[in-house]
Scaffold this motif. Sequence first.
Motif, PDB file in Angstrom:
ATOM      1  N   PHE A 107       5.887  27.448  18.589  1.00  0.00           N
ATOM      2  CA  PHE A 107       5.377  28.797  18.827  1.00  0.00           C
ATOM      3  C   PHE A 107       4.316  28.826  19.917  1.00  0.00           C
ATOM      4  O   PHE A 107       4.084  29.863  20.541  1.00  0.00           O
ATOM      5  CB  PHE A 107       4.794  29.370  17.527  1.00  0.00           C
ATOM      6  CG  PHE A 107       4.292  30.776  17.656  1.00  0.00           C
ATOM      7  CD1 PHE A 107       5.172  31.836  17.753  1.00  0.00           C
ATOM      8  CD2 PHE A 107       2.924  31.045  17.687  1.00  0.00           C
ATOM      9  CE1 PHE A 107       4.723  33.130  17.886  1.00  0.00           C
ATOM     10  CE2 PHE A 107       2.457  32.339  17.821  1.00  0.00           C
ATOM     11  CZ  PHE A 107       3.370  33.389  17.913  1.00  0.00           C
ATOM     12  N   LEU A 108       3.683  27.697  20.180  1.00  0.00           N
ATOM     13  CA  LEU A 108       2.556  27.625  21.116  1.00  0.00           C
ATOM     14  C   LEU A 108       2.866  28.200  22.503  1.00  0.00           C
ATOM     15  O   LEU A 108       1.992  28.851  23.099  1.00  0.00           O
ATOM     16  CB  LEU A 108       2.077  26.177  21.233  1.00  0.00           C
ATOM     17  CG  LEU A 108       0.658  25.953  21.764  1.00  0.00           C
ATOM     18  CD1 LEU A 108      -0.360  26.660  20.884  1.00  0.00           C
ATOM     19  CD2 LEU A 108       0.352  24.463  21.848  1.00  0.00           C
ATOM     20  N   PRO A 109       4.051  27.986  23.094  1.00  0.00           N
ATOM     21  CA  PRO A 109       4.321  28.560  24.423  1.00  0.00           C
ATOM     22  C   PRO A 109       4.156  30.066  24.493  1.00  0.00           C
ATOM     23  O   PRO A 109       3.833  30.607  25.560  1.00  0.00           O
ATOM     24  CB  PRO A 109       5.780  28.152  24.686  1.00  0.00           C
ATOM     25  CG  PRO A 109       5.969  26.908  23.898  1.00  0.00           C
ATOM     26  CD  PRO A 109       5.147  27.089  22.665  1.00  0.00           C
ATOM     27  N   SER A 139      14.528  41.040  23.009  1.00  0.00           N
ATOM     28  CA  SER A 139      14.742  40.062  24.079  1.00  0.00           C
ATOM     29  C   SER A 139      15.412  40.708  25.285  1.00  0.00           C
ATOM     30  O   SER A 139      15.092  40.374  26.433  1.00  0.00           O
ATOM     31  CB  SER A 139      15.602  38.900  23.569  1.00  0.00           C
ATOM     32  OG  SER A 139      14.963  38.232  22.508  1.00  0.00           O
ATOM     33  N   THR A 140      16.315  41.633  25.030  1.00  0.00           N
ATOM     34  CA  THR A 140      16.968  42.371  26.123  1.00  0.00           C
ATOM     35  C   THR A 140      15.949  43.195  26.895  1.00  0.00           C
ATOM     36  O   THR A 140      15.934  43.194  28.133  1.00  0.00           O
ATOM     37  CB  THR A 140      18.070  43.288  25.554  1.00  0.00           C
ATOM     38  OG1 THR A 140      19.070  42.489  24.927  1.00  0.00           O
ATOM     39  CG2 THR A 140      18.706  44.121  26.658  1.00  0.00           C
ATOM     40  N   ILE A 141      15.080  43.876  26.173  1.00  0.00           N
ATOM     41  CA  ILE A 141      14.038  44.687  26.822  1.00  0.00           C
ATOM     42  C   ILE A 141      13.123  43.793  27.660  1.00  0.00           C
ATOM     43  O   ILE A 141      12.796  44.112  28.811  1.00  0.00           O
ATOM     44  CB  ILE A 141      13.230  45.458  25.759  1.00  0.00           C
ATOM     45  CG1 ILE A 141      14.117  46.495  25.077  1.00  0.00           C
ATOM     46  CG2 ILE A 141      12.013  46.135  26.392  1.00  0.00           C
ATOM     47  CD1 ILE A 141      13.466  47.161  23.881  1.00  0.00           C
ATOM     48  N   GLY A 142      12.702  42.664  27.081  1.00  0.00           N
ATOM     49  CA  GLY A 142      11.813  41.755  27.803  1.00  0.00           C
ATOM     50  C   GLY A 142      12.459  41.196  29.061  1.00  0.00           C
ATOM     51  O   GLY A 142      11.795  41.066  30.102  1.00  0.00           O
ATOM     52  N   TRP A 177      12.061  28.625  27.212  1.00  0.00           N
ATOM     53  CA  TRP A 177      10.981  27.792  26.694  1.00  0.00           C
ATOM     54  C   TRP A 177       9.855  28.638  26.125  1.00  0.00           C
ATOM     55  O   TRP A 177       9.295  28.319  25.068  1.00  0.00           O
ATOM     56  CB  TRP A 177      10.446  26.898  27.818  1.00  0.00           C
ATOM     57  CG  TRP A 177       9.278  26.042  27.407  1.00  0.00           C
ATOM     58  CD1 TRP A 177       9.314  24.845  26.768  1.00  0.00           C
ATOM     59  CD2 TRP A 177       7.889  26.334  27.615  1.00  0.00           C
ATOM     60  NE1 TRP A 177       8.032  24.363  26.570  1.00  0.00           N
ATOM     61  CE2 TRP A 177       7.143  25.257  27.077  1.00  0.00           C
ATOM     62  CE3 TRP A 177       7.199  27.390  28.213  1.00  0.00           C
ATOM     63  CZ2 TRP A 177       5.756  25.216  27.114  1.00  0.00           C
ATOM     64  CZ3 TRP A 177       5.820  27.354  28.243  1.00  0.00           C
ATOM     65  CH2 TRP A 177       5.107  26.280  27.694  1.00  0.00           C
ATOM     66  N   ARG A 178       9.539  29.721  26.787  1.00  0.00           N
ATOM     67  CA  ARG A 178       8.397  30.531  26.352  1.00  0.00           C
ATOM     68  C   ARG A 178       8.701  31.348  25.102  1.00  0.00           C
ATOM     69  O   ARG A 178       7.872  31.422  24.195  1.00  0.00           O
ATOM     70  CB  ARG A 178       7.940  31.464  27.472  1.00  0.00           C
ATOM     71  CG  ARG A 178       6.768  32.348  27.046  1.00  0.00           C
ATOM     72  CD  ARG A 178       6.209  33.153  28.172  1.00  0.00           C
ATOM     73  NE  ARG A 178       5.192  34.079  27.705  1.00  0.00           N
ATOM     74  CZ  ARG A 178       3.916  33.767  27.475  1.00  0.00           C
ATOM     75  NH1 ARG A 178       3.510  32.542  27.677  1.00  0.00           N
ATOM     76  NH2 ARG A 178       3.061  34.677  27.047  1.00  0.00           N
ATOM     77  N   TRP A 179       9.877  31.980  25.023  1.00  0.00           N
ATOM     78  CA  TRP A 179      10.104  32.995  24.001  1.00  0.00           C
ATOM     79  C   TRP A 179      10.939  32.543  22.809  1.00  0.00           C
ATOM     80  O   TRP A 179      11.096  33.307  21.851  1.00  0.00           O
ATOM     81  CB  TRP A 179      10.756  34.231  24.634  1.00  0.00           C
ATOM     82  CG  TRP A 179       9.843  34.901  25.609  1.00  0.00           C
ATOM     83  CD1 TRP A 179       9.992  34.977  26.961  1.00  0.00           C
ATOM     84  CD2 TRP A 179       8.617  35.574  25.310  1.00  0.00           C
ATOM     85  NE1 TRP A 179       8.935  35.652  27.538  1.00  0.00           N
ATOM     86  CE2 TRP A 179       8.072  36.031  26.538  1.00  0.00           C
ATOM     87  CE3 TRP A 179       7.923  35.823  24.128  1.00  0.00           C
ATOM     88  CZ2 TRP A 179       6.874  36.731  26.600  1.00  0.00           C
ATOM     89  CZ3 TRP A 179       6.723  36.516  24.201  1.00  0.00           C
ATOM     90  CH2 TRP A 179       6.213  36.971  25.430  1.00  0.00           C
ATOM     91  N   THR A 180      11.482  31.339  22.830  1.00  0.00           N
ATOM     92  CA  THR A 180      12.270  30.869  21.684  1.00  0.00           C
ATOM     93  C   THR A 180      11.416  30.804  20.423  1.00  0.00           C
ATOM     94  O   THR A 180      11.843  31.228  19.339  1.00  0.00           O
ATOM     95  CB  THR A 180      12.882  29.488  21.986  1.00  0.00           C
ATOM     96  OG1 THR A 180      13.804  29.609  23.070  1.00  0.00           O
ATOM     97  CG2 THR A 180      13.616  28.949  20.767  1.00  0.00           C
TER      98      THR A 180
END
Length: 300
Positions: A117-119, A229-232, A174-177
């Motif tokens: 979660f850190l990323p 995720s689509t919006i982002g 990497w960031r949002w998983t």
Amino acid sequence: MKAAQPQSKFGPRFKAGLTGWLFIALAVLMICAFYFYPMIQALILSFQTGTGSNLSFNGIDNYARLFTDDMFLTAVKNTFIYLIFQVPLMVVLALFISVLLNNPRLKFKGFFRTAIFLPCITSLVAYSVVFKYLFSSDGLVNALLLKVHLIGAPIEWIADPFWAKVTIILAITWRWTGYNMIFYLSGLQNIDNSIYEAARIDGASAIRQFFSITIPMLKPIILFTSITSTIGTLQLFDEVVNITKGGPGNATTSISQYIYNLSFKYSADFGYAATVSYSIVIMIIILAFIQFRVAGDRNE
């Protein structure tokens, strides 16, 4: 006999309602001032043309211009490439990791959950710059691939149009998983373990349990994470600007970066920039509707 006193129209229910409105009045005012007012102003601005503050109404010409603007069409194509590959990859990866981390026999679960979660709480600019150096021609990624003999020459991750897109997709994933993983973990922990026990007694394998129990039970959360995720991804900006700067040759330019360029990099065309912004709104509405129709509960 004493005559009945007429009831006041300002009774207890009215006073309770008024008290409630007083508590939320400031929040409503702030939302209207900083959300709805700018949205309406941007919509009005999208029907105007001109440079800087010298604006005049031009009807729907800005919206018609979208279909003949090669740079806009390139940005849309790039953004949808990110969307098509990155969103399913991230959703599947987050779901897989959450199932692994929900295993009661796994040790150090707290450490692994925090690490993944850190990323999400890492500075966008900082991690983008790190990725830029990791994937440079003489960066750590090429050095490792060369060391294990997977490649014979350094890959131009930033300078090649194809590999530049791959780098952006890897960075976003990497960031949002880990962000999506948290939603799936919370959903998994709310599934009654007796359902899995009954399935095991009936002879269902772990894979069958995953597809017949886990996926259906997490369907609302999967839909939610897919839409967010689509919006982002449609609003993607930081990674593109800081890693590739939209290059090489606009091969990685996103819609949001194009909006920025229209407003601050090129001659300030705020009217057309607002039009491009509202094109993202339209895309989000259409894609969210499709996702609800495909994955939503038709009984609701």
